[in-house]
Design a protein around this motif. Sequence first.
Motif, PDB file in Angstrom:
ATOM      1  N   ASP A   7     -19.608  44.682  -1.377  1.00 53.81           N
ATOM      2  CA  ASP A   7     -18.215  44.498  -0.987  1.00 53.81           C
ATOM      3  C   ASP A   7     -17.325  44.419  -2.297  1.00 53.81           C
ATOM      4  O   ASP A   7     -17.738  44.059  -3.373  1.00 53.81           O
ATOM      5  CB  ASP A   7     -18.008  43.407  -0.250  1.00 53.81           C
ATOM      6  CG  ASP A   7     -18.367  41.914  -1.083  1.00 53.81           C
ATOM      7  OD1 ASP A   7     -18.001  41.258  -0.639  1.00 53.81           O
ATOM      8  OD2 ASP A   7     -19.239  42.060  -1.620  1.00 53.81           O
ATOM      9  N   ASP A  13     -27.326  37.843  -2.870  1.00 55.96           N
ATOM     10  CA  ASP A  13     -25.821  38.568  -2.838  1.00 55.96           C
ATOM     11  C   ASP A  13     -26.034  39.915  -3.496  1.00 55.96           C
ATOM     12  O   ASP A  13     -26.806  40.260  -4.241  1.00 55.96           O
ATOM     13  CB  ASP A  13     -25.092  37.571  -3.362  1.00 55.96           C
ATOM     14  CG  ASP A  13     -23.531  37.793  -3.164  1.00 55.96           C
ATOM     15  OD1 ASP A  13     -22.606  37.239  -3.631  1.00 55.96           O
ATOM     16  OD2 ASP A  13     -23.335  39.041  -2.752  1.00 55.96           O
ATOM     17  N   TYR A  47     -19.540  40.067  -6.062  1.00 58.39           N
ATOM     18  CA  TYR A  47     -18.678  38.966  -6.669  1.00 58.39           C
ATOM     19  C   TYR A  47     -18.793  38.763  -8.223  1.00 58.39           C
ATOM     20  O   TYR A  47     -17.811  38.812  -8.787  1.00 58.39           O
ATOM     21  CB  TYR A  47     -19.309  37.638  -5.825  1.00 58.39           C
ATOM     22  CG  TYR A  47     -18.354  36.462  -6.201  1.00 58.39           C
ATOM     23  CD1 TYR A  47     -19.076  35.723  -6.973  1.00 58.39           C
ATOM     24  CD2 TYR A  47     -17.094  36.036  -5.840  1.00 58.39           C
ATOM     25  CE1 TYR A  47     -18.202  34.400  -7.597  1.00 58.39           C
ATOM     26  CE2 TYR A  47     -16.388  34.912  -6.195  1.00 58.39           C
ATOM     27  CZ  TYR A  47     -17.042  34.342  -7.125  1.00 58.39           C
ATOM     28  OH  TYR A  47     -16.385  32.791  -7.442  1.00 58.39           O
ATOM     29  N   LEU A  56     -13.481  34.169   0.162  1.00 53.79           N
ATOM     30  CA  LEU A  56     -12.999  32.800   0.256  1.00 53.79           C
ATOM     31  C   LEU A  56     -13.682  31.790  -0.777  1.00 53.79           C
ATOM     32  O   LEU A  56     -14.532  32.062  -1.413  1.00 53.79           O
ATOM     33  CB  LEU A  56     -13.074  32.003   1.350  1.00 53.79           C
ATOM     34  CG  LEU A  56     -12.494  32.835   2.775  1.00 53.79           C
ATOM     35  CD1 LEU A  56     -12.629  32.023   4.122  1.00 53.79           C
ATOM     36  CD2 LEU A  56     -10.693  32.424   2.425  1.00 53.79           C
ATOM     37  N   SER A  57     -13.086  30.534  -0.884  1.00 53.87           N
ATOM     38  CA  SER A  57     -13.454  29.631  -1.914  1.00 53.87           C
ATOM     39  C   SER A  57     -13.517  30.319  -3.336  1.00 53.87           C
ATOM     40  O   SER A  57     -14.376  30.209  -4.223  1.00 53.87           O
ATOM     41  CB  SER A  57     -15.339  29.269  -1.780  1.00 53.87           C
ATOM     42  OG  SER A  57     -15.775  28.352  -2.686  1.00 53.87           O
TER      43      SER A  57
END
Length: 375
Positions: free
Chosen positions: A146, A92, A96, A222-223
């Motif tokens: 992102d 990743d 996040y 999401l989540s």
Amino acid sequence: MDFKLEKKDINSKARAGTITTAHGEIKTPIFMPVGTAGTVKGVHQHEIKDDIKAQIILGNTYHLYLRPKLDILKSAGGLHKFINWDKPILTDSGGYQVYSLSGRRKIKEEGATFSSHIDGSKHLFTPEYVMDIQRTIGADIIMAFDECTPYPCDYKYAKNSMHMTHRWLKRCCERFDSTEPLYGYDQTLFPIVQGSTYKDLRKQSAEKIASFEREGNAIGGLSVGEPDDEMYEMCEVVTNILPEDKPRYLMGVGTPINLLENIALGIDMFDCVMPTRNARNGMLFTSQGTINIKNKKWENDLSPIDPDGTSYVDSFYSKAYLRHLIISKEILGAQIATIHNLAFYLWLVTEAREQILAGTFYDWKAKMVKQLGQK
Ligand SMILES: CNc1nc2cc3c(cc2[nH]1)N=C(N)NC3
């Protein structure tokens, strides 16, 4: 990287396929154990490979960059060599983690500044730098940088954040496409659909992401606390737009029921910390639902952990023994529970794949969802 779509379910959007990477094949639908800082916490590589039967594991750019740091990873010849794992790895991008982990983070057009959760040191992640970092880590599949939206977030924030993610994606692609892999094998870059829980933004982001025509596509944002039905609604909208002939990766999802519902919506790849994190707290996922092994009712239960389980721990150890270990905070307790949960998650997606190939997925899914929700 290549994706072969092998079978599509006739009663849902579920599909079975094969992803081919430089480090081997991945049969989809697939669950990817999270190995944040170069280890699936408490589990050896041979257990991941031979008992859990995982085909790909996750690493995390944010964590690996801060510790063990890039110079060590580079001198080892990349993460695969450093952790001695010769199958596929996905990393990743850190978007996040910067949003959820670091302190004093600031998002600007240039990138995200943040202070390390380890020692407070200051860092700047730009789309370009995050591509270079993931080139150095050497994962087979890397994620675009992102901006992750909190849940809930207002429409204006979600819209502006989505457009920033799209501008950063362009910069990620330009950097990635103009640099070479460091260790002699190809890597691939997946873009990430954002748009929070707004259908029109999700449609817009899915169309934009699809227009980059990359080898796979991810759904992010999401989540993060939204109700399951909102997650499914957003997934439905996005999988109707993302190309059918490319793998679709739903990030950070989810419970066993979430996996089955999203497989039916056309998702191929999943990752989630639940099976590993909850294991350490004694929460066991089974085909009959979840059990909290710390519950007193298991204190004298000398029966095997899970008679239907596929892992060696399921028949080798008893519920009473595992309860004793978890209650006593013994390291072996976390190890046994983690192996059990990951083996269950891999069994679930493997069984789903078999059912899709046999053309019986839809009825099987309905039965399993009911069974999983019973405890
Ligand atoms: C646990 N839930 C979760 N949602 C996520 C969403 C994203 C992610 C990781 C996640 N984990 N990584 C990104 N780079 N972007 C989107």
